[in-house]
Design a protein around this motif. Structure first.
Motif, mmCIF file in Angstrom:
data_model
loop_
_atom_site.group_PDB
_atom_site.id
_atom_site.type_symbol
_atom_site.label_atom_id
_atom_site.label_comp_id
_atom_site.label_asym_id
_atom_site.label_seq_id
_atom_site.Cartn_x
_atom_site.Cartn_y
_atom_site.Cartn_z
ATOM 1 N N GLU A 1 -4.676 5.909 0.665
ATOM 2 C CA GLU A 1 -3.930 4.646 0.696
ATOM 3 C C GLU A 1 -4.510 3.719 -0.367
ATOM 4 O O GLU A 1 -5.722 3.533 -0.450
ATOM 5 C CB GLU A 1 -4.025 3.986 2.065
ATOM 6 N N GLU B 1 -8.402 2.688 0.104
ATOM 7 C CA GLU B 1 -8.993 2.956 1.409
ATOM 8 C C GLU B 1 -9.980 1.852 1.824
ATOM 9 O O GLU B 1 -11.073 2.113 2.302
ATOM 10 C CB GLU B 1 -9.680 4.319 1.425
ATOM 11 N N PRO C 1 0.833 -1.205 0.000
ATOM 12 C CA PRO C 1 0.000 0.000 0.000
ATOM 13 C C PRO C 1 0.870 1.259 0.000
ATOM 14 O O PRO C 1 1.959 1.278 0.580
ATOM 15 C CB PRO C 1 -0.787 -0.107 1.302
ATOM 16 N N ARG D 1 0.685 5.866 -0.271
ATOM 17 C CA ARG D 1 -0.029 7.146 -0.319
ATOM 18 C C ARG D 1 0.860 8.069 -1.145
ATOM 19 O O ARG D 1 2.051 8.169 -0.877
ATOM 20 C CB ARG D 1 -0.224 7.729 1.076
#
Length: 116
Positions: free
Chosen positions: A86, A67, A46, A48
């Protein structure tokens, strides 16, 4: 006076990024990249990112988990990953897609592999 510069990029000669993406045309506020023939495998870690991404699937299939929601991406579908969300991808079938990012992903190390 507006910028009248024409940008043309041939994917066959495009520079590659740290995860295999090819960088296509880019401007001050937007850039494009090509994910070509990505191979199936486990979900990527994951991440961001400090940019928004919109994408379009050319061939193959993948799962996008954003998410906590998972959607299937297949030819003809498009998606949005909001800035700071995310997300992770899992390639199911050899995958080719085009993405646009704003601001440009490749500027100021925004596209660097995220550290755990």
């Amino acid at each position: 006076m507006p910028d009248t510069t024409v940008v043309k990029v041939d994917a066959a000669y495009s520079p590659k990024g740290p995860e295999g993406q090819k960088y296509l045309a880019n401007g001050r506020a937007l850039s494009m990249r090509l994910w070509e023939k990505e191979v199936p495998g486990p979900a990527k870690h994951p991440a961001r990112r400090d940019y928004e991404t919109v994408g379009y699937v050319i061939s193959g299939s993948a799962e996008l988990t954003l998410e906590g929601q998972t959607v299937l991406l297949h030819p003809g579908t498009s998606w949005v990953v909001p800035k700071g969300s995310e997300h992770s991808y899992r390639i199911i079938e050899e995958f080719t897609a085009v993405e646009a990012t704003t601001p440009p992903a490749e500027v100021h190390d925004r596209d660097a592999t995220p550290r755990g």
